[in-house]
Design an enzyme around this catalytic site. Sequence first.
Site, PDB file in Angstrom:
ATOM      1  N   GLY A 190       1.427  -1.599   4.696  1.00 23.41           N
ATOM      2  CA  GLY A 190       1.850  -2.951   5.711  1.00 23.41           C
ATOM      3  C   GLY A 190       0.475  -4.060   5.964  1.00 23.41           C
ATOM      4  O   GLY A 190       0.824  -4.536   6.976  1.00 23.41           O
ATOM      5  N   THR A 211       0.931  -1.009  -0.044  1.00 24.85           N
ATOM      6  CA  THR A 211      -0.017   0.042  -0.056  1.00 24.85           C
ATOM      7  C   THR A 211       0.997   1.305   0.047  1.00 24.85           C
ATOM      8  O   THR A 211       2.105   1.030  -0.164  1.00 24.85           O
ATOM      9  CB  THR A 211      -0.882  -0.078   1.232  1.00 24.85           C
ATOM     10  OG1 THR A 211      -1.644  -1.406   1.238  1.00 24.85           O
ATOM     11  CG2 THR A 211      -1.748   1.007   1.497  1.00 24.85           C
ATOM     12  N   THR A 258      -4.322   2.293  -1.843  1.00 23.73           N
ATOM     13  CA  THR A 258      -3.552   0.751  -2.203  1.00 23.73           C
ATOM     14  C   THR A 258      -4.243   0.369  -3.276  1.00 23.73           C
ATOM     15  O   THR A 258      -5.598   0.674  -3.775  1.00 23.73           O
ATOM     16  CB  THR A 258      -3.890   0.036  -0.926  1.00 23.73           C
ATOM     17  OG1 THR A 258      -3.323  -1.279  -1.096  1.00 23.73           O
ATOM     18  CG2 THR A 258      -5.462  -0.356  -0.699  1.00 23.73           C
TER      19      THR A 258
HETATM   20  O1  DON Z   1      -6.840  -2.048   3.306  1.00 22.98           O
HETATM   21  C1  DON Z   1      -6.239  -2.842   3.602  1.00 22.98           C
HETATM   22  O2  DON Z   1      -6.046  -2.991   4.912  1.00 22.98           O
HETATM   23  C2  DON Z   1      -5.229  -3.521   2.853  1.00 22.98           C
HETATM   24  N1  DON Z   1      -5.704  -3.656   1.558  1.00 22.98           N
HETATM   25  C3  DON Z   1      -3.759  -2.803   2.942  1.00 22.98           C
HETATM   26  C4  DON Z   1      -2.917  -3.414   1.707  1.00 22.98           C
HETATM   27  C5  DON Z   1      -1.671  -2.984   2.357  1.00 22.98           C
HETATM   28  O3  DON Z   1      -1.040  -2.357   3.181  1.00 22.98           O
HETATM   29  C6  DON Z   1      -0.695  -3.798   1.433  1.00 22.98           C
HETATM   30  N2  DON Z   1       0.627  -3.500   1.768  1.00 22.98           N
HETATM   31  N3  DON Z   1       1.234  -3.933   2.942  1.00 22.98           N
END
Ligand code: DON
Length: 564
Positions: free
Chosen positions: A465, A373, A391
């Site tokens: 994250g 993200t 993201t």
């Molecule tokens: O919205 C969320 O919590 C996830 N889609 C976030 C994804 C993310 O942080 C990927 N990277 N680490």
Amino acid sequence: MKKIILILSVYVAFISCKNNNLVDESKRGLIVEHAMVVSAREEASKIGSDILQKGGNAFDAMAATQLALAVAYPYAGNIGGGGFMVYRKANGEIGSLDYREKAPLAATKDMYLDAAGNVIPDKSTLGAMAVGVPGSVAGVFAVHEKFGSLPIEDIIKPVIDLAKKGILVTKKQEERIKKYQPLFPKANKDSIVFDKVWKENDTIKYPALAETLTRIMKHGSDEFYKGETAKRLVKFIQDNGGIITEEDLEKYEVKWRTPVTFEYDDLKIISMSPPSSGGICLAQIMEMIEPYDLDEFGHNSVKAIQVIVEAERRAYADRSYYLGDPDFVTIPGETLISNEYLEDRMASFSFEKATLSAEISHGNVQVVESNETTHYSIVDQFGNSVSVTTTLNGAYGSKLYCSDLGFFLNNEMDDFSSKPGVPNMFGLIGAEANSIAPEKRMLSSMTPTIVEKSGELLMSVGTPGGSTIITAVLQTILNVHEYNMTMQQAVNAPRFHHQWLPDVVFFEPNSFSKNIIEKLENLGYSTNEERSPVIGKVDGILILENGKLEGGADRRGDDTAIGF
Ligand code: DON
């Protein structure tokens, strides 16, 4: 002694933190007088900062930075995904925008299950079926319409120029593209620009994206949701086996939401409300740890880690059961963050022995490390601040790349609970509250956050994250408030993470002493240093006592602070 203190005070200044330790001024990040953008790529921070220098405000810069990241950081920056923005205006007014993706109208609760009721591997993560209806373009235009001050052309034109001119590949980007290359042919019928071998210092140009952005600049958000771009996008998704229709795009709308606010010592924390779990979980954890003297325990000491881990364990257990899209499920938000409830929740904690997650509930899941993200923080010269996390979900989202339009599509559908009790790609398990339904928003962990101190703006902070987002934001705020770190030290400091299930404390490798890990194990904590090379990649801005701004751009990425 007096003399030493006097000499020291030439080099180090006090800031009014909790224990009045000295702040090490030599460890500050970039300091500027007026305004700043911190993001995952220098090119995006520069475009945002230039907008501010032109007289634009933080909201104009948000629109520019969001779009610039779609060009400069296709790993997570996007127009094919979604996000959340928390803001605090110079006059103290606060709010937040939800431009999260939605499930398509044709989505069903069991869409990722086979006839036997088992989750079909990869279906919610790879290719067209994983895609949620994107919200980013609507988000940019909603922000600009409500708060922007510059003409949209001034904001989008530099981004179009960047897409035409191209982006210099960094070492980290070279590695990322290489790592995910084997998955691109699995999601795409034709070859895509990222199938090529890209090396550090090569330039990748995005002519198709430049054209898409030009049409969006001319016709506004409708171009993406109802216009030629919408038609081409839907055809592409359906040709690849997806279920998103023109009606899905047409019906997409952003939501202005009331942020979650709570107090911690003399801080007021403003963070994202559902459909992100970020604000509620952060509030729960911080309220559970507030009674303990973390500053006296010491940064990353056994006792501090114990208190934080036990609070995280309890908050993530609640997340998994209670949280989902507030437009579809009733969330007992006030109770979940009430002192009474949280005191009761922590009543079973003892320094003598780890609580078992199985005693709080049960399950057996795995966690996957990731930073796919992206977060950016902006403070403008007028005193407005924004904190935005956006993201595609996984690295390069669903890996489905629309070459015709020049961007990746998200795999946000995996943030739903495909089946109660079965973990998603972040090892998070969900219940009915986060089950799939048409037009529902999937639960997020994104935690864009703004912190006030004594009624004044103190910090804008956030991180990627996945499930570790909440704990990384938490530790960064504590690093500044409890341990008197500079913004740069606070984002760079080693982090740990616990999310209820699996019942393991994750540590960034080679960052915590053997002694500490051993002591925790003796107290009954399972530990793991291998699974998470990094926990979060935090970007933040701290307002110093003299009114200047300090940027914290995480050493873990190519993140850069730019301002004036
Ligand atoms: O919205 C969320 O919590 C996830 N889609 C976030 C994804 C993310 O942080 C990927 N990277 N680490």
